[in-house]
Design an enzyme around this catalytic site. Structure first.
Site, PDB file in Angstrom:
ATOM      1  N   MET A   9     -32.983 -25.687 -55.304  1.00  0.00           N
ATOM      2  CA  MET A   9     -33.710 -26.907 -55.486  1.00  0.00           C
ATOM      3  C   MET A   9     -35.009 -26.686 -56.274  1.00  0.00           C
ATOM      4  O   MET A   9     -36.041 -27.534 -56.280  1.00  0.00           O
ATOM      5  CB  MET A   9     -34.323 -27.447 -54.136  1.00  0.00           C
ATOM      6  CG  MET A   9     -33.249 -27.575 -53.060  1.00  0.00           C
ATOM      7  SD  MET A   9     -33.669 -28.916 -51.968  1.00  0.00           S
ATOM      8  CE  MET A   9     -35.007 -27.961 -50.948  1.00  0.00           C
ATOM      9  N   HIS A  16     -35.103 -16.556 -55.657  1.00  0.00           N
ATOM     10  CA  HIS A  16     -33.818 -17.036 -56.433  1.00  0.00           C
ATOM     11  C   HIS A  16     -33.156 -16.211 -57.286  1.00  0.00           C
ATOM     12  O   HIS A  16     -32.093 -16.319 -57.663  1.00  0.00           O
ATOM     13  CB  HIS A  16     -34.478 -18.454 -57.181  1.00  0.00           C
ATOM     14  CG  HIS A  16     -34.973 -19.639 -56.067  1.00  0.00           C
ATOM     15  ND1 HIS A  16     -36.158 -19.738 -56.055  1.00  0.00           N
ATOM     16  CD2 HIS A  16     -34.239 -20.437 -55.247  1.00  0.00           C
ATOM     17  CE1 HIS A  16     -36.387 -20.976 -55.061  1.00  0.00           C
ATOM     18  NE2 HIS A  16     -35.204 -21.193 -54.630  1.00  0.00           N
ATOM     19  N   LYS A 128     -32.328 -15.551 -46.296  1.00  0.00           N
ATOM     20  CA  LYS A 128     -33.601 -16.392 -45.789  1.00  0.00           C
ATOM     21  C   LYS A 128     -33.441 -17.347 -44.978  1.00  0.00           C
ATOM     22  O   LYS A 128     -33.851 -17.860 -43.826  1.00  0.00           O
ATOM     23  CB  LYS A 128     -34.497 -16.692 -46.870  1.00  0.00           C
ATOM     24  CG  LYS A 128     -35.757 -16.878 -46.029  1.00  0.00           C
ATOM     25  CD  LYS A 128     -36.833 -17.732 -47.000  1.00  0.00           C
ATOM     26  CE  LYS A 128     -37.521 -18.678 -46.293  1.00  0.00           C
ATOM     27  NZ  LYS A 128     -37.355 -20.220 -46.938  1.00  0.00           N
ATOM     28  N   GLN A 132     -28.147 -21.749 -42.918  1.00  0.00           N
ATOM     29  CA  GLN A 132     -27.409 -22.377 -43.913  1.00  0.00           C
ATOM     30  C   GLN A 132     -26.063 -21.543 -44.586  1.00  0.00           C
ATOM     31  O   GLN A 132     -25.080 -22.250 -44.565  1.00  0.00           O
ATOM     32  CB  GLN A 132     -28.386 -22.598 -45.067  1.00  0.00           C
ATOM     33  CG  GLN A 132     -27.864 -23.107 -46.422  1.00  0.00           C
ATOM     34  CD  GLN A 132     -28.973 -23.521 -47.430  1.00  0.00           C
ATOM     35  OE1 GLN A 132     -29.689 -24.336 -47.366  1.00  0.00           O
ATOM     36  NE2 GLN A 132     -29.190 -22.586 -48.235  1.00  0.00           N
TER      37      GLN A 132
HETATM   38  P1  AMP Z   1     -33.893 -23.523 -52.128  1.00  0.00           P
HETATM   39  O1  AMP Z   1     -34.442 -23.556 -53.647  1.00  0.00           O
HETATM   40  O2  AMP Z   1     -35.086 -23.115 -51.138  1.00  0.00           O
HETATM   41  O3  AMP Z   1     -32.796 -24.392 -51.665  1.00  0.00           O
HETATM   42  O4  AMP Z   1     -33.076 -21.999 -52.292  1.00  0.00           O
HETATM   43  C1  AMP Z   1     -31.974 -21.862 -52.939  1.00  0.00           C
HETATM   44  C2  AMP Z   1     -31.508 -20.342 -52.612  1.00  0.00           C
HETATM   45  O5  AMP Z   1     -32.299 -19.448 -52.604  1.00  0.00           O
HETATM   46  C3  AMP Z   1     -31.020 -20.552 -51.193  1.00  0.00           C
HETATM   47  O6  AMP Z   1     -29.497 -19.916 -51.036  1.00  0.00           O
HETATM   48  C4  AMP Z   1     -31.993 -19.689 -50.412  1.00  0.00           C
HETATM   49  O7  AMP Z   1     -31.479 -19.081 -49.224  1.00  0.00           O
HETATM   50  C5  AMP Z   1     -32.355 -18.566 -51.302  1.00  0.00           C
HETATM   51  N1  AMP Z   1     -33.718 -18.145 -51.000  1.00  0.00           N
HETATM   52  C6  AMP Z   1     -34.870 -18.960 -50.910  1.00  0.00           C
HETATM   53  N2  AMP Z   1     -35.792 -18.099 -50.607  1.00  0.00           N
HETATM   54  C7  AMP Z   1     -35.222 -16.531 -50.504  1.00  0.00           C
HETATM   55  C8  AMP Z   1     -35.900 -15.476 -50.394  1.00  0.00           C
HETATM   56  N3  AMP Z   1     -37.181 -15.190 -50.136  1.00  0.00           N
HETATM   57  N4  AMP Z   1     -35.242 -14.284 -50.532  1.00  0.00           N
HETATM   58  C9  AMP Z   1     -33.690 -14.613 -50.781  1.00  0.00           C
HETATM   59  N5  AMP Z   1     -33.090 -15.966 -51.022  1.00  0.00           N
HETATM   60  C10 AMP Z   1     -33.916 -16.843 -50.963  1.00  0.00           C
END
Ligand code: AMP
Length: 260
Positions: A9, A16, A128, A132
């Site tokens: 997102m 990411h 994290k 999901q």
């Molecule tokens: P988001 O943009 O928050 O929807 O996250 C996109 C992807 O990045 C998702 O698969 C999350 O699980 C992953 N993600 C977010 N934060 C972390 C983190 N601290 N460590 C590893 N993966 C992450």
């Protein structure tokens, strides 16, 4: 040629980018999607204020060597007449699913659409968001998407706070105190390594650490099976200890696997 997809997102951080580098190692072409998916936000949630750092995101992705960035509009994902919603049952009854009604339906549906548009061989998700990850794995299996789901480890700040786009909402005081989340989870892992198996005692120890932060309010703290997300009452096999904590209006999640 193998294609990898990293759905995001935006408001990108090292978490990411770690998925991007995993993808670059596993595939020939890496696509990162940036789409703030309205259908996974509840009416009282932070859709309108979700951080937007689009130009910086593009720069980071270019530097990382990503081949394609897909930033669809709302209408591209949800054209007029769009009427489908995917519900993964059971797995979504606990943890975040219990408190964020409809959230995982939004996540499953948007991922299904992204998968159908990009048609990746591999899609990558972070641990994290452990629930999901489990939900997407179930959906991909059930609907025979034929996509391998790879998981990336949780990337943390120096004080242990899991990186999150939402960390930017925290005031400086909240940010300092937010390190209690990981300290609490680490305390649980330490107790288990010393032989503790009683779930209530593990909860008490984690609560005790998190409650040292006056600005923290625990929404849930639960030990579940890492695949089914069902509550676990006895620690006999590896289980996921997941937590959601509010600091003001900011809701942070984190988890650790406890291995007896
Ligand atoms: P988001 O943009 O928050 O929807 O996250 C996109 C992807 O990045 C998702 O698969 C999350 O699980 C992953 N993600 C977010 N934060 C972390 C983190 N601290 N460590 C590893 N993966 C992450």
């Amino acid at each position: 040629m193998k294609v990898g997809l990293v759905p995001t997102m935006g408001a990108l951080h090292e978490g990411h980018l770690s998925l991007v580098s995993l993808a670059l190692g596993e595939t020939d072409r890496v696509v990162v999607s940036i789409f703030v998916n309205p259908s996974q936000f509840g009416p009282e949630e932070d859709l309108a204020s979700y951080p937007d750092t689009f130009d910086e995101d593009l720069k980071k992705l270019e530097e990382a060597g990503v081949h394609c960035v897909f930033c669809p509009s709302n209408d591209e994902i949800y054209p007029e007449g769009f009427s489908t919603s995917i519900h993964v049952s059971g797995l979504t009854d606990t943890l975040c699913g219990k408190y964020r009604t409809g959230h995982f339906d939004g996540v499953s549906t948007v991922c299904a659409v992204l998968f159908s548009i990009v048609r990746p061989d591999i899609a990558l998700f972070g641990r994290k968001d452990a629930q999901q990850l489990a939900v997407i794995r179930r959906m991909v299996d059930d609907l025979r998407f034929g996509i391998d789901i790879l998981a990336g480890e949780i990337i943390r700040e120096c004080d242990g706070l899991a990186m999150s786009s939402r960390n930017s909402y925290l005031s400086s005081q909240e940010r300092v105190q937010a390190s209690v989340i990981y300290r609490g989870l680490s305390r649980a892992a330490e107790l288990v390594s010393k032989g503790e198996r009683v779930v209530e005692r593990i909860y008490d120890a984690v609560r005790e650490v998190i409650e040292t932060a006056p600005l923290a309010t625990i929404q849930y703290l639960e030990l579940v099976d890492p695949d089914s997300m069902k509550p676990v009452s006895k620690l006999t096999t590896p289980a996921l200890l997941a937590v959601a904590v509010y600091f003001g209006h900011t809701r942070l999640i984190d988890n650790v696997i406890l291995k007896p």
